[in-house]
Structures are given as structure tokens and as C-alpha cells.
Design an enzyme around this catalytic site. Structure first.
Site, PDB file in Angstrom:
ATOM      1  N   HIS A  27       0.829  -1.207   0.000  1.00 25.47           N
ATOM      2  CA  HIS A  27       0.000   0.000   0.000  1.00 25.47           C
ATOM      3  C   HIS A  27       0.862   1.255   0.000  1.00 25.47           C
ATOM      4  O   HIS A  27       1.438   1.631   1.021  1.00 25.47           O
ATOM      5  CB  HIS A  27      -0.934   0.028   1.206  1.00 25.47           C
ATOM      6  CG  HIS A  27      -2.044   1.026   1.056  1.00 25.47           C
ATOM      7  ND1 HIS A  27      -3.335   0.666   0.777  1.00 25.47           N
ATOM      8  CD2 HIS A  27      -2.033   2.381   1.121  1.00 25.47           C
ATOM      9  CE1 HIS A  27      -4.076   1.755   0.688  1.00 25.47           C
ATOM     10  NE2 HIS A  27      -3.300   2.815   0.885  1.00 25.47           N
ATOM     11  N   ARG A 120     -10.256   0.006  -5.856  1.00 29.05           N
ATOM     12  CA  ARG A 120     -10.459   0.569  -4.526  1.00 29.05           C
ATOM     13  C   ARG A 120     -11.685   1.467  -4.494  1.00 29.05           C
ATOM     14  O   ARG A 120     -11.918   2.253  -5.423  1.00 29.05           O
ATOM     15  CB  ARG A 120      -9.232   1.390  -4.121  1.00 29.05           C
ATOM     16  CG  ARG A 120      -9.230   1.853  -2.670  1.00 29.05           C
ATOM     17  CD  ARG A 120      -8.115   2.839  -2.423  1.00 29.05           C
ATOM     18  NE  ARG A 120      -7.747   2.942  -1.007  1.00 29.05           N
ATOM     19  CZ  ARG A 120      -7.081   3.947  -0.474  1.00 29.05           C
ATOM     20  NH1 ARG A 120      -6.689   4.959  -1.235  1.00 29.05           N
ATOM     21  NH2 ARG A 120      -6.777   3.958   0.814  1.00 29.05           N
ATOM     22  N   HIS A 177      -5.896  -0.186   6.105  1.00 30.16           N
ATOM     23  CA  HIS A 177      -5.451   0.541   7.300  1.00 30.16           C
ATOM     24  C   HIS A 177      -6.148   0.138   8.600  1.00 30.16           C
ATOM     25  O   HIS A 177      -6.646   0.984   9.355  1.00 30.16           O
ATOM     26  CB  HIS A 177      -5.630   2.046   7.093  1.00 30.16           C
ATOM     27  CG  HIS A 177      -4.955   2.597   5.878  1.00 30.16           C
ATOM     28  ND1 HIS A 177      -3.785   2.073   5.382  1.00 30.16           N
ATOM     29  CD2 HIS A 177      -5.288   3.640   5.060  1.00 30.16           C
ATOM     30  CE1 HIS A 177      -3.422   2.765   4.308  1.00 30.16           C
ATOM     31  NE2 HIS A 177      -4.319   3.701   4.091  1.00 30.16           N
ATOM     32  N   ASP A 244       2.005   2.961   3.309  1.00 28.01           N
ATOM     33  CA  ASP A 244       1.104   4.096   3.071  1.00 28.01           C
ATOM     34  C   ASP A 244       1.874   5.342   2.642  1.00 28.01           C
ATOM     35  O   ASP A 244       1.381   6.463   2.789  1.00 28.01           O
ATOM     36  CB  ASP A 244       0.228   4.392   4.292  1.00 28.01           C
ATOM     37  CG  ASP A 244      -0.948   5.315   3.956  1.00 28.01           C
ATOM     38  OD1 ASP A 244      -1.415   5.271   2.802  1.00 28.01           O
ATOM     39  OD2 ASP A 244      -1.377   6.089   4.825  1.00 28.01           O
ATOM     40  N   ASN A 249      -1.681  14.499   4.323  1.00 25.36           N
ATOM     41  CA  ASN A 249      -2.720  14.928   5.275  1.00 25.36           C
ATOM     42  C   ASN A 249      -2.436  14.515   6.718  1.00 25.36           C
ATOM     43  O   ASN A 249      -3.354  14.157   7.460  1.00 25.36           O
ATOM     44  CB  ASN A 249      -4.095  14.409   4.837  1.00 25.36           C
ATOM     45  CG  ASN A 249      -4.470  14.862   3.437  1.00 25.36           C
ATOM     46  OD1 ASN A 249      -4.194  15.995   3.060  1.00 25.36           O
ATOM     47  ND2 ASN A 249      -5.075  13.984   2.665  1.00 25.36           N
TER      48      ASN A 249
END
Length: 289
Positions: A27, A120, A177, A244, A249
């Protein structure tokens, strides 16, 4: 408008933990370069460029040999930036696309040739209203023909709501996640219990990624580790891991070397780490030896 700030550490530390050969990051994203791959007009945020070259350099330092690029919402339904990354090393990299449920057969066939293996869907408030879950499950019947899977990015509070439909999925489902639960609420919280219950359906998998997102602490996000460890222990054949990268953010830019180091606690034994990082990704995504 101010220029977006970089969201990744350009000089991450070298991890103290040596990863097994064939380790896979399942990811991460690639952003831009915006001059070559413009961001989507309806995007919820504008990230700084995070090009494939920076990703490859990070992977080399971490000891990661394979990867699955996940199409970013910032690029919308134009999967070109992710396809470009895969094309640079198609033997070691695959992808997950972002599509509408009415995507054409021609588009699916093209993306399949480019190395994409799933789609996704977002159910996160800050990314806008997601497609109706029943519409997504209906679309999944078309994915079964090409051996693809669904990937679901949802807020923890919506897991129980989405679970009945996800249990009916005709293709494998992977939850992003750790279900985006709130680590500060503890292991016995309803949202995490809903995730654990969903994983009792053998076609559902989970990514023990995003510790920095479910944590309510600073690096190294220790409050998130018990959740990841429990999932690895209880569902050893249904868990994969990812960095990730490049961490948009967030108030604190993570050190990817620290995140890799956390694997010593998430998957304490070499057997667990090999399953999580090598065997499970190879089986799920179809990496060739």
C-alpha cells in the site's frame, strides 16, 4: 494558493530490522509529477509531487523488493500515474485502480494488461460520498472474470454497516489501514470487534498499514501496534502490510525506517514476518517468482 508541502521524509532512517527477501509493500501511492500527471479536478486535496523515483529509493533503503501501488483519490479515475510506476518495473510492481462501477470491459482489460489487480472504493467522509455498496458488489461479479479483488477504504464507524454486503462479495475483499479504527478506544471497541468479525469470512483480508493514521499519539505510534499484532496473530493467512507512503494529510511526517522497525512488534517472529511480507502478498496479488 500556497504550494503544497512534501508529505514524505526525503531522508528516512535505515531500519534496524532486516526484512526477508521478497518483502512486499502492498500500500503506497504516487503523486504526479503534476506537470506530467495532473491531479483530478474534483480532488479533496492537492498533494505535493511524490514521484516514482522517490518511492523506489525508499523501497531500496528499506529492503522492500515488491510493491502494490494504490491509485490516489487526488488523481481521480485517471490511473496513468500508477500505470507509469508499474511500467517502470512490471516484474516487481502491481497496482490497484480507482474506477466507477460502470467502467467498461475495455477499460478493465487495458488496466489488467498494465498490471492492475483490483479496484479501490472509498467510504471516508473527507473524500466524498462513496458509491452505493450494493452497486459495488454487483460490479465485483465482473471482476471475478479477470481474477481481481475489491479494496475498501472505510471509516471504522462504517465497518458494521458495510459488512453484510462485503460478506456477499464474489471476489476477495481487502480492508485498508486496520479499518481506520480509533486506537485510543482500545481493543474491545465495537468498530474493531466489527472488523474482527468480518475477517472470519475467509475471503476478507486486511492491511496492517496506516498505524500513523489510527494512532492518537506521535511517532512511533505505539497505541496502534496492539491492533496490528492481534490481526496478524488471529488471521495469519489474511493479513498484508504497507507503508502508506507518501503520508499525505498528516501533521507529522513519518520516518519510513521507524514504520518498518515497528514490524518487529507487529509480527514478532520470522515466520510471521515472512507470511505477512512475502507469502501472503505473493498469493493474494499473484506475484511471479
Amino acid at each position: 494558493m500556497a504550494e503544497p508541502k512534501p508529505s514524505f521524509n526525503p531522508r528516512p532512517s535505515k531500519p534496524r530490522l532486516a526484512l526477508p527477501r521478497g518483502a512486499c509493500d502492498t500500500h503506497f501511492h504516487v503523486f504526479g509529477p503534476a506537470k506530467k500527471f495532473p491531479f483530478g479536478p474534483d480532488r479533496a486535496y492537492t498533494p505535493a509531487d511524490a514521484p516514482r523515483e522517490a518511492l523506489f529509493a525508499m523501497h531500496k533503503l528499506m529492503g522492500i523488493e515488491r510493491g502494490v501501488v494504490v491509485q490516489s483519490a487526488a488523481h481521480g479515475f485517471d490511473n496513468s500515474a500508477s500505470a507509469d510506476l508499474i511500467a517502470a518495473n512490471p516484474k516487481s510492481y502491481l497496482g490497484v485502480a480507482l474506477l466507477r462501477p460502470n467502467a467498461s470491459a475495455e477499460e478493465l482489460e487495458k488496466l489488467n494488461r498494465q498490471g492492475f489487480r483490483g479496484v479501490r472504493f472509498h467510504y471516508m467522509g473527507h473524500l466524498g460520498e462513496g458509491f452505493p455498496i450494493d452497486e459495488v458488489i454487483s460490479f465485483a461479479s465482473r471482476l471475478a472474470d479477470i481474477g481481481w479483488h475489491l479494496q475498501v477504504h472505510t471509516e471504522g464507524s462504517r465497518i458494521a454497516e458495510l459488512a453484510p454486503a462485503l460478506r456477499r462479495s464474489p471476489v476477495p475483499v481487502v480492508i485498508d489501514h486496520i479499518g481506520r479504527i480509533d486506537a485510543s478506544k482500545g481493543l474491545n471497541q465495537p468498530d474493531f470487534s466489527a472488523l474482527v468479525s468480518l475477517l472470519r469470512s475467509k475471503h476478507v483480508w486486511v492491511k496492517v498499514s496506516g498505524c500513523e493514521r489510527i494512532s492518537r499519539q506521535s511517532s512511533p505510534w505505539q497505541d496502534a501496534i496492539p491492533f496490528a499484532r492481534k490481526l496478524v496473530e488471529e488471521f495469519p493467512a489474511q493479513t498484508v502490510w504497507g507503508t502508506d507512503w507518501p503520508h499525505p494529510n498528516l501533521k507529522e511526517i513519518p520516518d519510513d525506517g521507524v514504520m518498518v522497525g515497528n514490524l518487529a512488534e507487529i509480527a514478532p517472529s520470522e515466520t510471521q514476518r515472512r507470511a505477512l511480507l512475502v507469502d501472503n502478498p505473493a498469493r493474494f496479488y499473484g506475484f511471479k517468482a
